[in-house]
Design an enzyme around this catalytic site. Structure first.
Site, mmCIF file in Angstrom:
data_model
loop_
_atom_site.group_PDB
_atom_site.id
_atom_site.type_symbol
_atom_site.label_atom_id
_atom_site.label_comp_id
_atom_site.label_asym_id
_atom_site.label_seq_id
_atom_site.Cartn_x
_atom_site.Cartn_y
_atom_site.Cartn_z
ATOM 1 C CB ALA A 28 -0.894 -0.026 1.223
ATOM 2 N N GLY A 64 0.363 -4.844 1.070
ATOM 3 C CA GLY A 64 -0.887 -4.815 0.303
ATOM 4 C C GLY A 64 -0.731 -5.463 -1.069
ATOM 5 C CD GLU A 89 -2.916 -7.256 3.204
ATOM 6 O OE1 GLU A 89 -2.650 -6.085 2.862
ATOM 7 O OE2 GLU A 89 -3.422 -7.544 4.300
ATOM 8 C CD GLU A 140 1.966 -5.291 5.667
ATOM 9 O OE1 GLU A 140 2.878 -6.151 5.674
ATOM 10 O OE2 GLU A 140 1.034 -5.287 4.849
HETATM 11 C C1 HXC Z 1 5.122 4.350 -1.381
HETATM 12 C C2 HXC Z 1 6.901 3.258 -2.346
HETATM 13 C C3 HXC Z 1 6.509 2.044 -1.758
HETATM 14 C C4 HXC Z 1 5.330 2.031 -0.950
HETATM 15 C C5 HXC Z 1 8.311 1.686 -2.881
HETATM 16 N N1 HXC Z 1 8.025 3.005 -3.033
HETATM 17 N N2 HXC Z 1 7.402 1.094 -2.109
HETATM 18 N N3 HXC Z 1 6.217 4.400 -2.155
HETATM 19 N N4 HXC Z 1 4.681 3.212 -0.810
HETATM 20 N N5 HXC Z 1 4.867 0.923 -0.378
HETATM 21 C C6 HXC Z 1 8.779 3.989 -3.825
HETATM 22 C C7 HXC Z 1 10.052 4.413 -3.143
HETATM 23 O O1 HXC Z 1 9.798 5.430 -2.178
HETATM 24 C C8 HXC Z 1 10.858 4.949 -4.313
HETATM 25 O O2 HXC Z 1 10.381 6.220 -4.661
HETATM 26 C C9 HXC Z 1 10.446 4.000 -5.438
HETATM 27 O O3 HXC Z 1 9.206 3.404 -5.032
HETATM 28 C C10 HXC Z 1 11.450 2.887 -5.675
HETATM 29 O O4 HXC Z 1 11.714 2.239 -4.451
HETATM 30 P P1 HXC Z 1 13.189 2.039 -3.837
HETATM 31 O O5 HXC Z 1 13.020 1.892 -2.373
HETATM 32 O O6 HXC Z 1 14.093 3.104 -4.338
HETATM 33 O O7 HXC Z 1 13.594 0.665 -4.522
HETATM 34 P P2 HXC Z 1 14.515 -0.483 -3.902
HETATM 35 O O8 HXC Z 1 15.736 0.088 -3.274
HETATM 36 O O9 HXC Z 1 14.678 -1.494 -4.978
HETATM 37 O O10 HXC Z 1 13.640 -1.126 -2.726
HETATM 38 C C11 HXC Z 1 12.459 -1.794 -3.031
HETATM 39 C C12 HXC Z 1 11.651 -2.100 -1.730
HETATM 40 C C13 HXC Z 1 11.452 -0.790 -0.942
HETATM 41 C C14 HXC Z 1 12.463 -3.100 -0.874
HETATM 42 C C15 HXC Z 1 10.355 -2.737 -2.145
HETATM 43 O O11 HXC Z 1 10.929 0.212 -1.837
HETATM 44 C C16 HXC Z 1 10.506 -0.933 0.197
HETATM 45 O O12 HXC Z 1 10.866 -1.445 1.234
HETATM 46 N N6 HXC Z 1 9.247 -0.476 -0.008
HETATM 47 C C17 HXC Z 1 8.250 -0.519 1.037
HETATM 48 C C18 HXC Z 1 7.701 -1.914 1.196
HETATM 49 C C19 HXC Z 1 6.660 -1.991 2.289
HETATM 50 O O13 HXC Z 1 6.945 -1.700 3.459
HETATM 51 N N7 HXC Z 1 5.412 -2.364 1.926
HETATM 52 C C20 HXC Z 1 4.335 -2.476 2.875
HETATM 53 C C21 HXC Z 1 3.611 -1.171 2.933
HETATM 54 S S1 HXC Z 1 2.362 -1.198 4.195
HETATM 55 P P3 HXC Z 1 11.399 7.416 -5.016
HETATM 56 O O14 HXC Z 1 10.489 8.595 -5.220
HETATM 57 O O15 HXC Z 1 12.316 7.532 -3.858
HETATM 58 O O16 HXC Z 1 12.076 6.938 -6.264
HETATM 59 C C22 HXC Z 1 1.096 -2.056 3.519
HETATM 60 C C23 HXC Z 1 -0.104 -2.177 4.401
HETATM 61 C C24 HXC Z 1 -1.249 -2.794 3.671
HETATM 62 O O17 HXC Z 1 1.143 -2.519 2.425
HETATM 63 C C25 HXC Z 1 -2.517 -2.446 4.371
HETATM 64 C C26 HXC Z 1 -3.717 -2.792 3.584
HETATM 65 C C27 HXC Z 1 -3.887 -2.095 2.281
#
Ligand code: HXC
Length: 259
Positions: free
Chosen positions: A67, A110, A113, A133
């Site tokens: 998400a 998400g 999911e 998360e």
């Molecule tokens: C917003 C995101 C994002 C996310 C990645 N990006 N995931 N933006 N929300 N979930 C953005 C980054 O900020 C970055 O933007 C660009 O995508 C590329 O990501 P990088 O981090 O530069 O890439 P990389 O180094 O390859 O790392 C990939 C990654 C990392 C390991 C997937 O991006 C990451 O950890 N993302 C978050 C994963 C996460 O925690 N997901 C769960 C979210 S909570 P810029 O502008 O800097 O280029 C959730 C709750 C669900 O899902 C609830 C129900 C809906």
């Protein structure tokens, strides 16, 4: 029909409705408008006679990295309660046509999911699944703790959910999370090929089998068997049942019409 979609690429061809998440710059992070677009597009495809099977994938290097964290970061509990955003997610499981997911790269939070909402999952060698998360001080909210547990059992689900570790495709295949591992460059083609194969089956059978399998997850064995039986009986009201059985007796291919 789909010109107004901001976060998806959508096409319909050979009986297959394809939906690709399309925010590659943020690894297809799922914001709320994207969820609305996914649900509305799936519901339209469910009603569209030229679509038999739905394929769900992502543009770029990820399926979806979760998400959209930027959208959630400042949310208050009351805002979330009033938004009631998960009621839209719930509608995905009411789609009657089969949904086949094609996962490359990250399917996290998400994104995982959403993948778990699919009926069948194909994944590329580089796919990684996980629930990070816990590292954000939150937890899955769109079914992750429930669907993963029902899929792999309590002990294994607990490990993935509490560690936030990422699961490889080999592990995902081993746990029954995915159906098949496919080369990255062939992922969409192979998924569509399988979707086309399924799309040739009797449409009402597809529909009622999917519905019955989903009930097996929720119902007791007894209730599930009653549900299956009613659907079995219902198919005998269809022309396709007469056609399918007659074609067998006449040693020819059936011509199914979906009624
Ligand atoms: C917003 C995101 C994002 C996310 C990645 N990006 N995931 N933006 N929300 N979930 C953005 C980054 O900020 C970055 O933007 C660009 O995508 C590329 O990501 P990088 O981090 O530069 O890439 P990389 O180094 O390859 O790392 C990939 C990654 C990392 C390991 C997937 O991006 C990451 O950890 N993302 C978050 C994963 C996460 O925690 N997901 C769960 C979210 S909570 P810029 O502008 O800097 O280029 C959730 C709750 C669900 O899902 C609830 C129900 C809906």
């Amino acid at each position: 029909m789909h010109n107004d979609l901001k976060y998806l690429q959508v096409s319909i061809e050979d009986g297959i409705g394809t939906i690709l998440l399309n925010r590659p710059n943020v690894l297809n992070a799922i914001n709320r408008p994207m969820v609305s677009e996914i649900v509305h597009t799936m519901e339209e495809m469910d009603q569209n006679e030229s679509v038999k099977v739905i394929v769900l994938g992502g543009v770029g290097r990820a399926f979806a990295a979760g998400a959209d964290i930027d959208e959630m970061a400042e949310a208050t509990p009351l805002q979330l309660e009033l938004l009631n955003q998960f009621s839209e997610w719930d509608r995905i499981s009411l789609v009657k046509k089969p949904i086949i997911g094609a996962v490359q790269g990250f399917a996290l939070g998400g994104g995982f999911e959403l993948a778990l909402c699919c009926d069948i999952l194909f994944a590329a060698h580089d796919a990684e699944f996980g629930f990070p998360e816990i590292q954000l001080g939150v937890m899955p909210g769109a079914g992750g703790t429930q669907r993963l547990t029902k899929l792999m059992g309590k002990t294994k689900a607990m490990e993935w959910l509490l560690s936030g570790d990422r699961m490889s495709v080999e592990e995902a295949l081993n746990y029954g999370v995915i159906n098949r591992i496919v080369a990255r460059e062939l992922l969409i083609d192979e998924t569509k090929k399988f979707a086309i194969k399924i799309s040739k089956q009797a449409p009402l059978s597809l529909r009622l089998i999917k519905e019955s399998v989903l009930k097996a997850v929720d119902y007791s064995l007894y209730e599930g068997m009653q549900f299956e039986r009613k659907n079995f009986y219902l198919l005998f009201a269809s022309d396709d049942q007469k056609e399918g059985m007659k074609a067998f007796q006449e040693r020819r291919k059936p011509n199914f019409k979906g009624r």
